[in-house]
Design a protein around this motif. Structure first.
Motif, PDB file in Angstrom:
ATOM      1  N   ASP A  86       0.912  -1.247  -0.038  1.00  0.00           N
ATOM      2  CA  ASP A  86       0.462   0.071   0.031  1.00  0.00           C
ATOM      3  C   ASP A  86       0.830   1.135   0.079  1.00  0.00           C
ATOM      4  O   ASP A  86       2.101   1.516  -0.094  1.00  0.00           O
ATOM      5  CB  ASP A  86      -1.043  -0.100   1.083  1.00  0.00           C
ATOM      6  CG  ASP A  86      -1.477   0.812   1.250  1.00  0.00           C
ATOM      7  OD1 ASP A  86      -2.103   1.287  -0.108  1.00  0.00           O
ATOM      8  OD2 ASP A  86      -3.814   0.785   2.083  1.00  0.00           O
ATOM      9  N   LYS A  87       0.093   2.375   0.431  1.00  0.00           N
ATOM     10  CA  LYS A  87       1.314   3.078  -0.175  1.00  0.00           C
ATOM     11  C   LYS A  87       2.078   3.632   1.305  1.00  0.00           C
ATOM     12  O   LYS A  87       1.413   3.456   1.913  1.00  0.00           O
ATOM     13  CB  LYS A  87       0.046   4.826  -0.150  1.00  0.00           C
ATOM     14  CG  LYS A  87      -0.374   4.737  -1.012  1.00  0.00           C
ATOM     15  CD  LYS A  87      -1.570   5.525  -1.692  1.00  0.00           C
ATOM     16  CE  LYS A  87      -0.980   7.186  -1.536  1.00  0.00           C
ATOM     17  NZ  LYS A  87      -2.547   8.197  -2.202  1.00  0.00           N
ATOM     18  N   ALA A 140       8.679   6.621 -10.049  1.00  0.00           N
ATOM     19  CA  ALA A 140       7.774   6.228 -12.018  1.00  0.00           C
ATOM     20  C   ALA A 140       6.464   6.815 -11.073  1.00  0.00           C
ATOM     21  O   ALA A 140       6.248   5.901 -10.003  1.00  0.00           O
ATOM     22  CB  ALA A 140       7.745   5.685 -12.576  1.00  0.00           C
ATOM     23  N   PRO A 141       6.078   7.414 -11.632  1.00  0.00           N
ATOM     24  CA  PRO A 141       3.853   7.400 -11.002  1.00  0.00           C
ATOM     25  C   PRO A 141       3.151   6.455 -11.168  1.00  0.00           C
ATOM     26  O   PRO A 141       3.509   5.654 -12.671  1.00  0.00           O
ATOM     27  CB  PRO A 141       3.471   8.743 -11.683  1.00  0.00           C
ATOM     28  CG  PRO A 141       4.353   9.012 -13.369  1.00  0.00           C
ATOM     29  CD  PRO A 141       5.743   8.740 -12.389  1.00  0.00           C
ATOM     30  N   GLY A 142       2.617   6.260 -10.400  1.00  0.00           N
ATOM     31  CA  GLY A 142       2.182   4.735 -11.034  1.00  0.00           C
ATOM     32  C   GLY A 142       0.240   4.489  -9.778  1.00  0.00           C
ATOM     33  O   GLY A 142      -0.149   5.653  -9.332  1.00  0.00           O
ATOM     34  N   ARG A 143      -0.484   3.569 -10.402  1.00  0.00           N
ATOM     35  CA  ARG A 143      -1.077   3.574  -9.225  1.00  0.00           C
ATOM     36  C   ARG A 143      -1.537   2.755  -8.584  1.00  0.00           C
ATOM     37  O   ARG A 143      -1.474   1.851  -8.848  1.00  0.00           O
ATOM     38  CB  ARG A 143      -3.351   2.893 -10.665  1.00  0.00           C
ATOM     39  CG  ARG A 143      -2.826   4.295 -11.454  1.00  0.00           C
ATOM     40  CD  ARG A 143      -3.898   5.159 -11.153  1.00  0.00           C
ATOM     41  NE  ARG A 143      -4.547   4.952 -10.295  1.00  0.00           N
ATOM     42  CZ  ARG A 143      -5.564   6.336 -10.330  1.00  0.00           C
ATOM     43  NH1 ARG A 143      -4.618   7.540  -9.703  1.00  0.00           N
ATOM     44  NH2 ARG A 143      -6.648   6.586  -9.112  1.00  0.00           N
ATOM     45  N   LEU A 144      -2.129   2.514  -7.586  1.00  0.00           N
ATOM     46  CA  LEU A 144      -1.547   0.942  -6.539  1.00  0.00           C
ATOM     47  C   LEU A 144      -3.510   1.269  -5.639  1.00  0.00           C
ATOM     48  O   LEU A 144      -3.483   2.331  -4.969  1.00  0.00           O
ATOM     49  CB  LEU A 144      -0.750   0.903  -5.927  1.00  0.00           C
ATOM     50  CG  LEU A 144      -0.860   0.173  -4.468  1.00  0.00           C
ATOM     51  CD1 LEU A 144      -0.750  -1.514  -5.418  1.00  0.00           C
ATOM     52  CD2 LEU A 144       0.166  -0.131  -3.527  1.00  0.00           C
ATOM     53  N   ASN A 145      -4.768   0.268  -5.937  1.00  0.00           N
ATOM     54  CA  ASN A 145      -5.507  -0.313  -5.034  1.00  0.00           C
ATOM     55  C   ASN A 145      -6.491   1.373  -5.193  1.00  0.00           C
ATOM     56  O   ASN A 145      -6.693   2.128  -4.893  1.00  0.00           O
ATOM     57  CB  ASN A 145      -5.093  -0.133  -3.434  1.00  0.00           C
ATOM     58  CG  ASN A 145      -4.907  -1.487  -3.388  1.00  0.00           C
ATOM     59  OD1 ASN A 145      -4.847  -2.448  -4.053  1.00  0.00           O
ATOM     60  ND2 ASN A 145      -3.676  -0.877  -2.229  1.00  0.00           N
TER      61      ASN A 145
END
Length: 195
Positions: free
Chosen positions: A8-9, A174-179
């Motif tokens: 997670d973040k 790098a920017p990304g997406r998680l949940n």
């Protein structure tokens, strides 16, 4: 990786388990031993900025326009400004005009301005500042240890410079997406821990 929550973040470690889980997460992921911690909430930061008479910050046109639009601060101007606690908090929260890295730089700028003003205050004012912020500060140190550490830091920084170091930078992430959340993804967790 956050114990009991999975990947997670990093910032969510604090939301899930306050300082204890955040310290554990840093220690386990970055192989960094955390001996002492202090967390300061937004109330404490605003109180401190107000007690020291504000902080001087050079606002860009974009920053001033964003503060005007997002926080109803119409008439906010670019250039060197003295920001009170509320305005300093709004400045620290700016994120949509550039990146989280730039937001981090803004937060560091405010911290350095607070530091610059506090170190020039007479020691007799420290009790007043600590008393005003006490209920909004959380630490694993005793008050005596915290005061001693503050004195040591002030002594050291009379001859040394404070360096702004980031665990994660744009060169290795790098920017990304998680949940479904925006995140910064490191190129390699083990390489990041080594750096």
């Amino acid at each position: 990786y956050i114990e009991g929550k999975g990947f997670d973040k990093l910032t969510n470690a604090y939301a899930y388990g306050k300082a204890a889980l955040t310290v554990q997460t840093f220690e386990e992921n970055f192989e960094i031993a955390v001996e002492n911690y202090v967390t300061v909430n937004f109330e404490a930061m605003m109180k401190l900025v107000d007690l020291i008479g504000g902080v001087e910050i050079e606002l860009t046109e974009k920053e001033a326009a964003h503060m005007a639009e997002m926080y109803d601060m119409w008439g906010q101007k670019s250039g060197l400004q003295t920001l009170d606690g509320w305005h300093a908090l709004c400045y620290c929260r700016i994120r949509r005009i550039d990146s989280d890295y730039k937001r981090n730089d803004r937060q560091f700028r405010v911290l350095m301005e607070i530091y610059r003003k506090v170190k020039d205050l007479p020691a007799s004012r420290y009790t007043e500042l600590l008393s005003a912020m006490y209920e909004d500060v959380y630490t694993d140190m005793t008050l005596a240890d915290a005061i001693s550490l503050a004195g040591t830091i002030l002594d050291i920084t009379k001859t040394a410079e404070i360096e702004h170091v980031k665990l994660v930078d744009s060169e290795h992430s790098a920017p990304g997406r998680l949940n479904s959340s925006s995140v910064v993804l490191v190129d390699s967790l083990s390489d990041t821990a080594k750096r």
